[in-house]
Scaffold this motif. Structure first.
Motif, PDB file in Angstrom:
ATOM      1  N   HIS A  65      60.431 136.262  31.031  1.00 28.24           N
ATOM      2  CA  HIS A  65      60.456 136.189  32.489  1.00 28.24           C
ATOM      3  C   HIS A  65      60.447 134.739  32.977  1.00 28.24           C
ATOM      4  CE1 HIS A  65      60.233 140.483  33.277  1.00 28.24           C
ATOM      5  NE2 HIS A  65      59.353 140.575  32.298  1.00 28.24           N
ATOM      6  N   PHE A  66      59.869 133.833  32.205  1.00 28.32           N
ATOM      7  CA  PHE A  66      59.947 132.421  32.560  1.00 28.32           C
ATOM      8  C   PHE A  66      61.397 131.951  32.565  1.00 28.32           C
ATOM      9  CE2 PHE A  66      60.291 128.021  31.074  1.00 28.32           C
ATOM     10  CZ  PHE A  66      59.589 127.349  32.050  1.00 28.32           C
ATOM     11  N   ARG A  67      62.143 132.328  31.534  1.00 31.62           N
ATOM     12  CA  ARG A  67      63.558 131.931  31.484  1.00 31.62           C
ATOM     13  C   ARG A  67      64.339 132.575  32.629  1.00 31.62           C
ATOM     14  NH1 ARG A  67      65.436 132.097  25.106  1.00 31.62           N
ATOM     15  NH2 ARG A  67      63.398 131.764  24.165  1.00 31.62           N
ATOM     16  N   LEU A  68      64.047 133.831  32.929  1.00 30.78           N
ATOM     17  CA  LEU A  68      64.811 134.539  33.953  1.00 30.78           C
ATOM     18  C   LEU A  68      64.577 133.947  35.339  1.00 30.78           C
ATOM     19  CD1 LEU A  68      64.454 138.262  32.806  1.00 30.78           C
ATOM     20  CD2 LEU A  68      66.422 136.752  32.533  1.00 30.78           C
ATOM     21  N   VAL A  69      63.308 133.700  35.699  1.00 27.53           N
ATOM     22  CA  VAL A  69      63.052 133.190  37.050  1.00 27.53           C
ATOM     23  C   VAL A  69      63.590 131.768  37.216  1.00 27.53           C
ATOM     24  CG1 VAL A  69      61.041 134.667  37.438  1.00 27.53           C
ATOM     25  CG2 VAL A  69      60.718 132.399  36.431  1.00 27.53           C
ATOM     26  N   GLU A  70      63.559 130.972  36.142  1.00 29.51           N
ATOM     27  CA  GLU A  70      64.090 129.616  36.234  1.00 29.51           C
ATOM     28  C   GLU A  70      65.589 129.643  36.505  1.00 29.51           C
ATOM     29  OE1 GLU A  70      62.602 126.194  35.309  1.00 29.51           O
ATOM     30  OE2 GLU A  70      60.991 127.312  36.275  1.00 29.51           O
ATOM     31  N   VAL A  71      66.290 130.604  35.903  1.00 28.91           N
ATOM     32  CA  VAL A  71      67.740 130.684  36.082  1.00 28.91           C
ATOM     33  C   VAL A  71      68.092 131.305  37.430  1.00 28.91           C
ATOM     34  CG1 VAL A  71      69.839 131.760  35.207  1.00 28.91           C
ATOM     35  CG2 VAL A  71      68.240 130.703  33.615  1.00 28.91           C
ATOM     36  N   VAL A  72      67.412 132.411  37.789  1.00 28.05           N
ATOM     37  CA  VAL A  72      67.741 133.109  39.032  1.00 28.05           C
ATOM     38  C   VAL A  72      67.438 132.241  40.248  1.00 28.05           C
ATOM     39  CG1 VAL A  72      67.200 135.142  40.438  1.00 28.05           C
ATOM     40  CG2 VAL A  72      67.422 135.365  37.963  1.00 28.05           C
ATOM     41  N   MET A  73      66.438 131.368  40.147  1.00 33.14           N
ATOM     42  CA  MET A  73      66.103 130.503  41.277  1.00 33.14           C
ATOM     43  C   MET A  73      67.266 129.599  41.667  1.00 33.14           C
ATOM     44  SD  MET A  73      64.306 129.294  43.655  1.00 33.14           S
ATOM     45  CE  MET A  73      62.947 130.427  43.469  1.00 33.14           C
ATOM     46  N   MET A  74      68.185 129.349  40.741  1.00 34.33           N
ATOM     47  CA  MET A  74      69.330 128.498  41.066  1.00 34.33           C
ATOM     48  C   MET A  74      70.181 129.087  42.189  1.00 34.33           C
ATOM     49  SD  MET A  74      70.532 127.177  37.297  1.00 34.33           S
ATOM     50  CE  MET A  74      71.922 126.308  38.014  1.00 34.33           C
ATOM     51  N   LEU A  75      70.150 130.415  42.366  1.00 43.51           N
ATOM     52  CA  LEU A  75      70.904 131.034  43.457  1.00 43.51           C
ATOM     53  C   LEU A  75      70.304 130.711  44.819  1.00 43.51           C
ATOM     54  CD1 LEU A  75      71.631 134.555  41.907  1.00 43.51           C
ATOM     55  CD2 LEU A  75      73.224 132.630  42.165  1.00 43.51           C
ATOM     56  N   MET A  76      69.044 130.309  44.858  1.00 43.36           N
ATOM     57  CA  MET A  76      68.398 129.950  46.119  1.00 43.36           C
ATOM     58  C   MET A  76      68.538 128.470  46.459  1.00 43.36           C
ATOM     59  SD  MET A  76      67.074 132.740  47.346  1.00 43.36           S
ATOM     60  CE  MET A  76      68.558 133.544  46.727  1.00 43.36           C
ATOM     61  N   PHE A 105      58.004 133.390  42.558  1.00 46.67           N
ATOM     62  CA  PHE A 105      59.432 133.401  42.859  1.00 46.67           C
ATOM     63  C   PHE A 105      59.703 134.048  44.214  1.00 46.67           C
ATOM     64  CE2 PHE A 105      63.361 135.905  42.820  1.00 46.67           C
ATOM     65  CZ  PHE A 105      64.312 134.903  42.651  1.00 46.67           C
ATOM     66  N   LEU A 106      59.106 135.230  44.453  1.00 45.65           N
ATOM     67  CA  LEU A 106      59.320 135.921  45.721  1.00 45.65           C
ATOM     68  C   LEU A 106      58.756 135.121  46.891  1.00 45.65           C
ATOM     69  CD1 LEU A 106      58.537 139.605  44.642  1.00 45.65           C
ATOM     70  CD2 LEU A 106      60.778 138.548  45.006  1.00 45.65           C
ATOM     71  N   GLY A 107      57.617 134.461  46.689  1.00 41.29           N
ATOM     72  CA  GLY A 107      57.049 133.634  47.752  1.00 41.29           C
ATOM     73  C   GLY A 107      57.959 132.471  48.110  1.00 41.29           C
ATOM     74  N   LEU A 108      58.521 131.801  47.092  1.00 38.27           N
ATOM     75  CA  LEU A 108      59.422 130.684  47.371  1.00 38.27           C
ATOM     76  C   LEU A 108      60.734 131.166  47.987  1.00 38.27           C
ATOM     77  CD1 LEU A 108      59.876 127.675  47.220  1.00 38.27           C
ATOM     78  CD2 LEU A 108      60.709 127.944  44.881  1.00 38.27           C
ATOM     79  N   VAL A 109      61.223 132.322  47.556  1.00 41.82           N
ATOM     80  CA  VAL A 109      62.449 132.881  48.144  1.00 41.82           C
ATOM     81  C   VAL A 109      62.230 133.169  49.628  1.00 41.82           C
ATOM     82  CG1 VAL A 109      63.927 134.929  48.179  1.00 41.82           C
ATOM     83  CG2 VAL A 109      63.425 133.780  46.018  1.00 41.82           C
ATOM     84  N   ALA A 110      61.070 133.746  49.978  1.00 41.93           N
ATOM     85  CA  ALA A 110      60.776 134.025  51.384  1.00 41.93           C
ATOM     86  C   ALA A 110      60.730 132.734  52.199  1.00 41.93           C
ATOM     87  CB  ALA A 110      59.449 134.773  51.496  1.00 41.93           C
ATOM     88  N   LEU A 111      60.121 131.686  51.640  1.00 42.97           N
ATOM     89  CA  LEU A 111      60.063 130.401  52.333  1.00 42.97           C
ATOM     90  C   LEU A 111      61.459 129.822  52.540  1.00 42.97           C
ATOM     91  CD1 LEU A 111      58.485 127.959  53.443  1.00 42.97           C
ATOM     92  CD2 LEU A 111      58.370 127.095  51.089  1.00 42.97           C
ATOM     93  N   ILE A 112      62.321 129.917  51.518  1.00 36.27           N
ATOM     94  CA  ILE A 112      63.678 129.359  51.622  1.00 36.27           C
ATOM     95  C   ILE A 112      64.487 130.119  52.661  1.00 36.27           C
ATOM     96  CG2 ILE A 112      65.852 129.071  50.365  1.00 36.27           C
ATOM     97  CD1 ILE A 112      64.183 128.486  47.866  1.00 36.27           C
ATOM     98  N   PHE A 113      64.392 131.460  52.662  1.00 33.80           N
ATOM     99  CA  PHE A 113      65.127 132.240  53.652  1.00 33.80           C
ATOM    100  C   PHE A 113      64.666 131.907  55.070  1.00 33.80           C
ATOM    101  CE2 PHE A 113      66.546 135.390  50.358  1.00 33.80           C
ATOM    102  CZ  PHE A 113      67.899 135.287  50.654  1.00 33.80           C
ATOM    103  N   TRP A 114      63.368 131.715  55.243  1.00 31.81           N
ATOM    104  CA  TRP A 114      62.855 131.358  56.572  1.00 31.81           C
ATOM    105  C   TRP A 114      63.388 129.995  57.007  1.00 31.81           C
ATOM    106  CZ3 TRP A 114      59.715 127.190  57.937  1.00 31.81           C
ATOM    107  CH2 TRP A 114      59.291 127.189  59.272  1.00 31.81           C
ATOM    108  N   MET A 115      63.377 129.025  56.115  1.00 31.13           N
ATOM    109  CA  MET A 115      63.863 127.687  56.447  1.00 31.13           C
ATOM    110  C   MET A 115      65.349 127.730  56.805  1.00 31.13           C
ATOM    111  SD  MET A 115      61.882 125.516  53.471  1.00 31.13           S
ATOM    112  CE  MET A 115      62.549 123.939  53.972  1.00 31.13           C
ATOM    113  N   TYR A 116      66.128 128.481  56.028  1.00 33.50           N
ATOM    114  CA  TYR A 116      67.561 128.568  56.318  1.00 33.50           C
ATOM    115  C   TYR A 116      67.812 129.302  57.640  1.00 33.50           C
ATOM    116  CZ  TYR A 116      72.454 129.903  55.952  1.00 33.50           C
ATOM    117  OH  TYR A 116      73.785 130.104  56.220  1.00 33.50           O
TER     118      TYR A 116
END
Length: 402
Positions: free
Chosen positions: A281-292, A349-360
């Motif tokens: 899961h460490f490898r997966l979240v590091e890679v998927v975060m690139m989409l954000m 990951f979900l917390g940072l995704v929520a922050l990025i969506f709010w900023m955008y």
């Protein structure tokens, strides 16, 4: 729009490539000094340093690609914003969603490259790196002879030389002491000598010239002494254990292999299963975060009006590096069983995704929205306070009167 896309792609590609090269160089230089010290201490050839660094490059690129992607997009959109080109594009009806096509093309391509690196290339490279470390410690890569010092080769041979020529092929001022398995001890001095290979890979010949030799053992009532013009001393090389198989560490496993240990029932025990789940899961979240990262870069790239502050660059780098460190801590906690690996890695990951969506959303859908406006104002007030503490020196100009 094709012209705009090409212009945007060029502005992204240049800082992206520069960041990747710079990050790799900094990490390589940091590691190079330690590797040189390790190799020289182990007595191995200096050329092995470059092979070890080459096997570290996949790991360095996997760390540098997300930062390079973020900075490439951020600097490109920051240039558009500061030159008012972004306002012109939005004024003719081109929104952020359309402008993000090119950044997402870069993001998807680099995401696929990063999956290949962290999933397959880096595990094999890491295993080869550990293999080179093992070969250095065991001496199978060859050992350099240190001039003026006593060098131990295994448990049965000691060698000291005063000088070496021709890249170590000719030795001068030699003292050697050798014990064979039968109990015979040989001590010899020679003016010069050299090592020669034989048909047997486990045996080499040490050819000594112009010297004296003392031989002692059970077969001799008294030590035997002789002088020689040329003497061939056979040396049996010590047996070297083979290097371990790949897979001792989770980072040496490919993605299918680590998935098999995590959920396929291949793990030896519960501890290994937890470690595999955490690493997967460490490898997966590091890679998927690139989409954000494109959304984060755009949200941080546009400064407030009448401002050319570079605070967004600083905040972006801090966010990416901090998130990576949080993931490393979460992987360790998940591997130890203190928290479920899935929760430890996907909740941040979900917390940072929520922050990025709010900023955008603030930037793209609120008129005059500025996601880091509060930070900009805070830093501006701090700067004014600091400037007030250091009053400016006013230089009066004195005009001479005629």
């Amino acid at each position: 729009m094709a012209l705009v896309d090409r212009y945007l792609a060029r502005n992204i590609a240049i800082p992206l490539a520069g960041t990747l090269v710079l990050a790799a160089m900094l990490l390589v230089l940091d590691k190079m000094l330690r590797l040189f010290d390790f190799v020289i201490t182990a007595g191995g050839p200096v050329s092995v340093v470059w092979r070890m660094l080459a096997n570290l490059l996949p790991e360095y690129f996997s760390l540098g690609i997300p930062i390079g992607l973020l900075l490439g997009i951020l600097l490109a959109f920051r240039k558009l914003a500061l030159s008012s080109e972004l306002d012109a594009l939005r004024g003719i009806g081109i929104g952020y969603g359309r402008l993000l096509r090119v950044p997402y093309a870069f993001a998807v391509a680099l995401l696929l490259a990063n999956i290949a690196i962290v999933g397959w290339v880096d595990p094999y490279a890491r295993y080869r790196y550990e293999g080179l470390r093992f070969d250095l410690k065991s001496g199978s890569l060859g050992a350099s002879i240190k001039v003026g010092e006593f060098n131990d080769f295994g448990k049965r041979m000691t060698l000291r030389i005063d000088r070496s020529d021709n890249n170590g092929t000719h030795l001068h001022g030699i003292f050697t002491s050798l014990d064979d398995k039968s109990g015979t001890r040989i001590a010899a001095t020679a003016a010069e000598g050299q090592f020669l290979s034989t048909d047997d890979p486990d045996t080499i010949i040490f050819r000594l010239k112009h010297g004296r030799l003392v031989q002692e053992g059970k077969a001799f009532a008294t030590p035997r002494t002789l002088s020689f013009q040329s003497y061939d001393l056979p040396i049996n090389l010590p047996a070297i254990d083979p290097f371990r198989r790949r897979g001792n560490e989770q980072k040496e496993l490919t993605l299918p292999e680590v998935y098999g240990r995590a959920y396929g029932g291949v793990a030896k025990d519960h501890k290994q299963e937890l470690e595999s789940r955490a690493n997967l899961h460490f490898r997966l979240v590091e890679v998927v975060m690139m989409l954000m990262l494109p959304l984060l870069a755009v949200a941080l790239a546009v400064p407030p009006k009448r401002s050319n502050s570079s605070l967004g660059i600083f905040v972006g780098i801090v966010l990416v590096v901090t998130y990576h460190k949080v993931n490393q801590y979460a992987e360790g906690a998940g591997a130890q069983g203190r928290i479920l690996p899935e929760l430890a890695l996907w909740l941040p990951f979900l917390g940072l995704v929520a922050l990025i969506f709010w900023m955008y959303h603030v930037l793209a859908h609120r008129p005059g929205g500025q996601p880091i406006g509060a930070l900009e104002a805070t830093f501006s007030r701090i700067g004014k306070t600091v400037r007030r503490l250091f009053p400016r020196r006013t230089l009066g100009r004195i005009e001479a009167s005629a």
